[in-house]
Design an enzyme around this catalytic site. Structure first.
Site, short mmCIF file in Angstrom:
data_model
loop_
_atom_site.label_atom_id
_atom_site.label_comp_id
_atom_site.label_asym_id
_atom_site.label_seq_id
_atom_site.Cartn_x
_atom_site.Cartn_y
_atom_site.Cartn_z
CB SER A 123 -0.92 -0.02 1.21
OG SER A 123 -0.22 -0.39 2.36
CG HIS A 144 -2.86 -0.51 -3.21
ND1 HIS A 144 -3.13 0.79 -2.88
CD2 HIS A 144 -3.01 -1.22 -2.07
CE1 HIS A 144 -3.43 0.88 -1.60
NE2 HIS A 144 -3.38 -0.34 -1.08
CD GLU A 156 -3.69 3.67 -5.49
OE1 GLU A 156 -3.27 4.81 -5.72
OE2 GLU A 156 -3.52 3.10 -4.40
CG ASN A 194 -3.05 3.91 1.28
OD1 ASN A 194 -4.22 4.05 1.66
ND2 ASN A 194 -2.51 2.73 1.08
N1 CAA Z 1 -17.16 -9.26 1.44
C1 CAA Z 1 -18.30 -9.26 0.73
N2 CAA Z 1 -19.29 -8.36 0.92
C2 CAA Z 1 -19.11 -7.43 1.89
C3 CAA Z 1 -17.94 -7.36 2.67
C4 CAA Z 1 -16.94 -8.34 2.40
N3 CAA Z 1 -15.77 -8.34 3.08
N4 CAA Z 1 -18.05 -6.33 3.52
C5 CAA Z 1 -19.23 -5.75 3.29
N5 CAA Z 1 -19.88 -6.42 2.30
C6 CAA Z 1 -21.14 -6.08 1.69
C7 CAA Z 1 -22.32 -6.31 2.59
O1 CAA Z 1 -22.85 -7.60 2.45
C8 CAA Z 1 -23.32 -5.24 2.12
O2 CAA Z 1 -24.02 -5.63 0.97
P1 CAA Z 1 -25.47 -4.96 0.59
O3 CAA Z 1 -25.31 -3.47 0.73
O4 CAA Z 1 -25.72 -5.41 -0.81
O5 CAA Z 1 -26.39 -5.53 1.60
C9 CAA Z 1 -22.42 -4.11 1.68
O6 CAA Z 1 -21.14 -4.66 1.44
C10 CAA Z 1 -22.35 -3.07 2.76
O7 CAA Z 1 -21.94 -3.70 3.98
P2 CAA Z 1 -22.61 -3.45 5.40
O8 CAA Z 1 -24.09 -3.26 5.26
O9 CAA Z 1 -22.12 -4.53 6.31
O10 CAA Z 1 -21.95 -2.17 5.95
P3 CAA Z 1 -21.82 -0.74 5.32
O11 CAA Z 1 -23.00 -0.34 4.51
O12 CAA Z 1 -21.42 0.08 6.48
O13 CAA Z 1 -20.60 -0.87 4.31
C11 CAA Z 1 -18.31 -0.80 3.88
C12 CAA Z 1 -19.38 -1.41 4.72
C13 CAA Z 1 -18.47 -1.20 2.42
C14 CAA Z 1 -17.00 -1.32 4.42
C15 CAA Z 1 -18.43 0.77 3.97
O14 CAA Z 1 -18.49 1.16 5.31
C16 CAA Z 1 -17.27 1.50 3.33
O15 CAA Z 1 -17.23 1.67 2.12
N6 CAA Z 1 -16.30 1.93 4.16
C17 CAA Z 1 -15.09 2.60 3.67
C18 CAA Z 1 -14.13 1.57 3.18
C19 CAA Z 1 -12.88 2.19 2.66
O16 CAA Z 1 -12.67 3.39 2.65
N7 CAA Z 1 -11.98 1.33 2.20
C20 CAA Z 1 -10.68 1.74 1.72
C21 CAA Z 1 -9.72 1.62 2.83
S1 CAA Z 1 -8.13 2.14 2.31
C22 CAA Z 1 -7.47 0.80 1.63
O17 CAA Z 1 -7.97 -0.28 1.60
C23 CAA Z 1 -6.11 1.05 1.10
C24 CAA Z 1 -5.01 0.69 2.01
O18 CAA Z 1 -3.98 0.23 1.52
C25 CAA Z 1 -5.01 0.98 3.45
#
Ligand code: CAA
Length: 295
Positions: A123, A144, A156, A194
């Site tokens: 990352s 990524h 990415e 990031n």
């Molecule tokens: N696998 C499969 N499906 C998943 C899942 C997983 N691991 N996690 C969540 N889901 C699905 C759920 O089943 C749900 O589906 P529906 O909407 O169709 O019912 C949907 O995704 C939403 O999940 P939740 O209802 O449980 O929860 P939510 O609406 O709060 O969404 C989230 C969860 C998608 C994680 C949302 O909160 C989100 O987008 N958060 C931000 C995530 C983000 O910014 N990620 C980037 C991080 S940075 C990175 O990754 C880079 C790095 O190198 C650090």
């Protein structure tokens, strides 16, 4: 050496939260997947997580039960990297520590086929530098993924200085076959996502450190005031505070600008071993029925 044109078998190294997500999406896209970790119990835990996450997708109609069963059958446990002699593409998704990644690349040297591609899900670490330690810098690329991998649309793609056009072209076809969208990033510390996201999280920790707001106020402010799906501290716990800190350190060292100074409070949480959701405690405590702020 020409790079493999058609990828059929993908090897994933590291069965943590990113590795299991990468194995998940590759298997659903029809690839045979070998999932490796130095700790076998982590591979078993990852297989359970993959099954659980695919079941969620079945429940909401994103995939069928047959899709899930087919994909699960395509994932095999690889308890030793020697099993990677058949892979067309190896994706390193181990912990965000350069020496660990270099050791993996060294181990893979005598095992990988000469035409196989090697990718890192790092990352933040320089793709050019990682590639230079391998036997195939031209067949090496940064791929990524974002967490949670099955849900997030972006990947990415980062070319190192030596990455060949063929490797890049094959990578584009591979990533698109997973149903993901590509953003090209140049090989500078932390790439695009990031470089922007982690300093924002670090700033949120400073906001807490300086008493501008409580954990709940900061997260609520950004959720409702900027329409972020998660507040920055909740997101930090989700990513892992150790990962957030190591990305800040890469930015701080690589760009030498004081604006990337890791917040001492973030350092303290990591020193305490309160790394977020994966250790049940970070800016929130996840051991109760509902997450409760730890400050
Ligand atoms: N696998 C499969 N499906 C998943 C899942 C997983 N691991 N996690 C969540 N889901 C699905 C759920 O089943 C749900 O589906 P529906 O909407 O169709 O019912 C949907 O995704 C939403 O999940 P939740 O209802 O449980 O929860 P939510 O609406 O709060 O969404 C989230 C969860 C998608 C994680 C949302 O909160 C989100 O987008 N958060 C931000 C995530 C983000 O910014 N990620 C980037 C991080 S940075 C990175 O990754 C880079 C790095 O190198 C650090």
């Amino acid at each position: 050496m020409a790079v493999i044109e058609e990828i059929r078998t993908v090897g994933v190294i590291g069965a943590g939260q990113m590795g299991n997500g990468i194995a998940h999406v590759c298997a659903l896209a029809g690839y045979s997947v070998l999932l490796n970790d130095q700790d076998e119990s982590r591979i078993d835990a990852a297989l359970d997580t993959i099954q659980h996450n695919m079941s969620r997708q079945v429940t909401r109609g994103a995939i069928t039960h047959d899709d899930m069963m087919g994909a699960l059958k395509r994932i095999s446990k690889a308890t030793a990297l020697t099993q990677f002699e058949s892979v067309d593409l190896a994706i390193e998704s181990a912990t965000e520590k350069e020496d660990v990644k270099n050791q993996i690349f060294l181990t893979l040297r005598p095992i990988l086929r000469p035409d196989a591609m090697l990718a890192s899900n790092t990352s933040s670490i320089s793709i050019t530098r990682l590639a230079a330690r391998t036997d195939r810098p031209d067949r090496f690329i940064g791929v990524h993924f974002m967490n949670p991998v099955p849900v997030m649309k972006l990947v990415e793609l980062i070319r190192g200085l030596a990455t060949s056009q063929e490797t890049y072209d094959t990578s584009i076809r591979f990533v698109e076959s997973l149903g993901k969208t590509i953003a090209n990033a140049e090989d500078f510390p932390a790439f695009i996502v990031n470089r922007v996201l982690i300093p924002m999280i670090n700033e949120a920790v400073y906001t807490l450190y300086e008493g501008v707001g409580s954990v709940e106020a900061i997260d609520k402010a950004m959720r409702l005031g900027a329409n972020h799906p998660m507040g920055p501290l909740e997101l930090a716990d989700f990513i892992g505070l150790d990962t957030c800190l190591s990305i800040m350190q890469v930015l701080n060292e690589g760009l030498a600008d004081t604006k990337y100074r890791p917040c001492p409070l973030l350092v303290k949480y990591v020193e305490a071993g309160w790394l977020g959701r994966k250790t049940q405690r970070g800016f929130y405590d996840y051991r109760g029925e509902r997450p409760s702020p730890t400050r």
